[in-house]
Design a protein around this motif. Sequence first.
Motif, PDB file in Angstrom:
ATOM      1  N   LEU A  82      16.245  16.325 -10.037  1.00 14.86           N
ATOM      2  CA  LEU A  82      15.919  15.448 -11.163  1.00 14.86           C
ATOM      3  C   LEU A  82      14.814  16.044 -12.033  1.00 14.86           C
ATOM      4  N   GLU A  83      13.864  16.740 -11.422  1.00 12.82           N
ATOM      5  CA  GLU A  83      12.845  17.434 -12.217  1.00 12.82           C
ATOM      6  C   GLU A  83      13.493  18.531 -13.058  1.00 12.82           C
ATOM      7  N   GLY A  84      14.466  19.245 -12.465  1.00 10.64           N
ATOM      8  CA  GLY A  84      15.192  20.265 -13.208  1.00 10.64           C
ATOM      9  C   GLY A  84      15.976  19.670 -14.364  1.00 10.64           C
ATOM     10  N   MET A  85      16.591  18.524 -14.125  1.00 13.26           N
ATOM     11  CA  MET A  85      17.323  17.835 -15.190  1.00 13.26           C
ATOM     12  C   MET A  85      16.374  17.467 -16.319  1.00 13.26           C
ATOM     13  N   ALA A  86      15.216  16.906 -15.955  1.00 14.51           N
ATOM     14  CA  ALA A  86      14.231  16.514 -16.970  1.00 14.51           C
ATOM     15  C   ALA A  86      13.771  17.735 -17.763  1.00 14.51           C
ATOM     16  N   LEU A  87      13.460  18.818 -17.079  1.00 19.47           N
ATOM     17  CA  LEU A  87      13.004  20.031 -17.755  1.00 19.47           C
ATOM     18  C   LEU A  87      14.064  20.566 -18.710  1.00 19.47           C
ATOM     19  N   SER A  88      15.291  20.617 -18.246  1.00 18.98           N
ATOM     20  CA  SER A  88      16.393  21.095 -19.083  1.00 18.98           C
ATOM     21  C   SER A  88      16.563  20.232 -20.333  1.00 18.98           C
ATOM     22  N   LEU A  89      16.502  18.932 -20.167  1.00 14.32           N
ATOM     23  CA  LEU A  89      16.692  18.021 -21.294  1.00 14.32           C
ATOM     24  C   LEU A  89      15.475  18.001 -22.222  1.00 14.32           C
ATOM     25  N   GLU A  90      14.285  18.201 -21.663  1.00 13.35           N
ATOM     26  CA  GLU A  90      13.074  18.260 -22.500  1.00 13.35           C
ATOM     27  C   GLU A  90      13.119  19.459 -23.440  1.00 13.35           C
ATOM     28  N   ARG A  91      13.732  20.530 -23.014  1.00 10.61           N
ATOM     29  CA  ARG A  91      13.805  21.756 -23.815  1.00 10.61           C
ATOM     30  C   ARG A  91      14.925  21.729 -24.852  1.00 10.61           C
ATOM     31  N   GLN A  92      15.797  20.762 -24.756  1.00 13.08           N
ATOM     32  CA  GLN A  92      16.955  20.693 -25.657  1.00 13.08           C
ATOM     33  C   GLN A  92      16.542  20.101 -26.997  1.00 13.08           C
ATOM     34  N   ASP A  93      16.886  20.804 -28.085  1.00 10.02           N
ATOM     35  CA  ASP A  93      16.502  20.357 -29.425  1.00 10.02           C
ATOM     36  C   ASP A  93      17.474  19.348 -30.018  1.00 10.02           C
ATOM     37  N   LYS A  94      18.732  19.474 -29.707  1.00  6.50           N
ATOM     38  CA  LYS A  94      19.737  18.586 -30.299  1.00  6.50           C
ATOM     39  C   LYS A  94      19.937  17.345 -29.422  1.00  6.50           C
ATOM     40  N   PRO A  95      20.520  16.294 -29.977  1.00  3.21           N
ATOM     41  CA  PRO A  95      20.773  15.095 -29.171  1.00  3.21           C
ATOM     42  C   PRO A  95      21.649  15.416 -27.959  1.00  3.21           C
ATOM     43  N   ILE A  96      21.426  14.686 -26.898  1.00  2.00           N
ATOM     44  CA  ILE A  96      22.129  14.882 -25.636  1.00  2.00           C
ATOM     45  C   ILE A  96      23.547  14.335 -25.753  1.00  2.00           C
ATOM     46  N   SER A  97      24.504  15.026 -25.152  1.00  2.00           N
ATOM     47  CA  SER A  97      25.892  14.558 -25.166  1.00  2.00           C
ATOM     48  C   SER A  97      25.999  13.232 -24.411  1.00  2.00           C
ATOM     49  N   SER A  98      27.048  12.487 -24.687  1.00  2.00           N
ATOM     50  CA  SER A  98      27.248  11.185 -24.038  1.00  2.00           C
ATOM     51  C   SER A  98      27.285  11.306 -22.521  1.00  2.00           C
TER      52      SER A  98
END
Length: 175
Positions: A108-124
Motif C-alpha cells: 500500500l505504501e508502494g501504491m501511494a508512492l506510485s500514485l503520488e508521482r503520477q501527474d495525470k488523473p488516475i484511471s477508473s
Amino acid sequence: MIAKMPWFVTAWLFLGLGGLKDFCDMSVARTYTLLADASPGNHGGLNPQGFVKSVSDANLMFEFLLSGLEIDADNNIAMLDVELASMRQGRAFLALLNDNIPKSLSALEGMALSLERQDKPISSTRFEALVLGTVYSAYQARRQRPENEQRAWTDVLGRLANVTFVDLRKASVKL
C-alpha cells in the motif's frame, strides 16, 4: 447510466465526518464505476473491468461497506452481514477485495508512492483500487494494537486519502 461515487464516502465512513450533504458539490468530480451485472464467470461473477454502471450498484456497494467488514488472521476480508455476503454481487465484491487490493503495508505504501508521482488523473480502475485500499487501511489502522504498527497504518491511510483528494481536484479542474 454511470454511478458517481465521490471521495467523501470513504472519509465519512472511516474518518467520522458524518454529513454527506456538505460534500455533494464534489460528487461530479469522479465517475466511480461499481459492481456490474455480474455474470457467473470470474470470482462469483466479477466483471473483468471491476465495478459497474449504475446508481443501484453504487448503493449496493455502499450497503456492503456499511454492513461492516472483518479481516481475519490471514488478511482475508469478509462481510459481517451473511445475507449480503451470499449475494452474487456480494461474492463478487469480496473477491475483488480479497484478490485485487494490496493488503500489506509495504504494498500500500508502494501504491501511494506510485500514485503520488503520477501527474495525470488516475484511471477508473486504479481509482477503485485506491479507494478500496484506503478502506482496507482504515480497517487495519483500527485493528492494530502495537502503537508503532497502528501509526504506520494510519500514515499510509493518510497518504492514500491525500492521493484521493489530489486526484479528485485534478478531475474536477477538467470538468
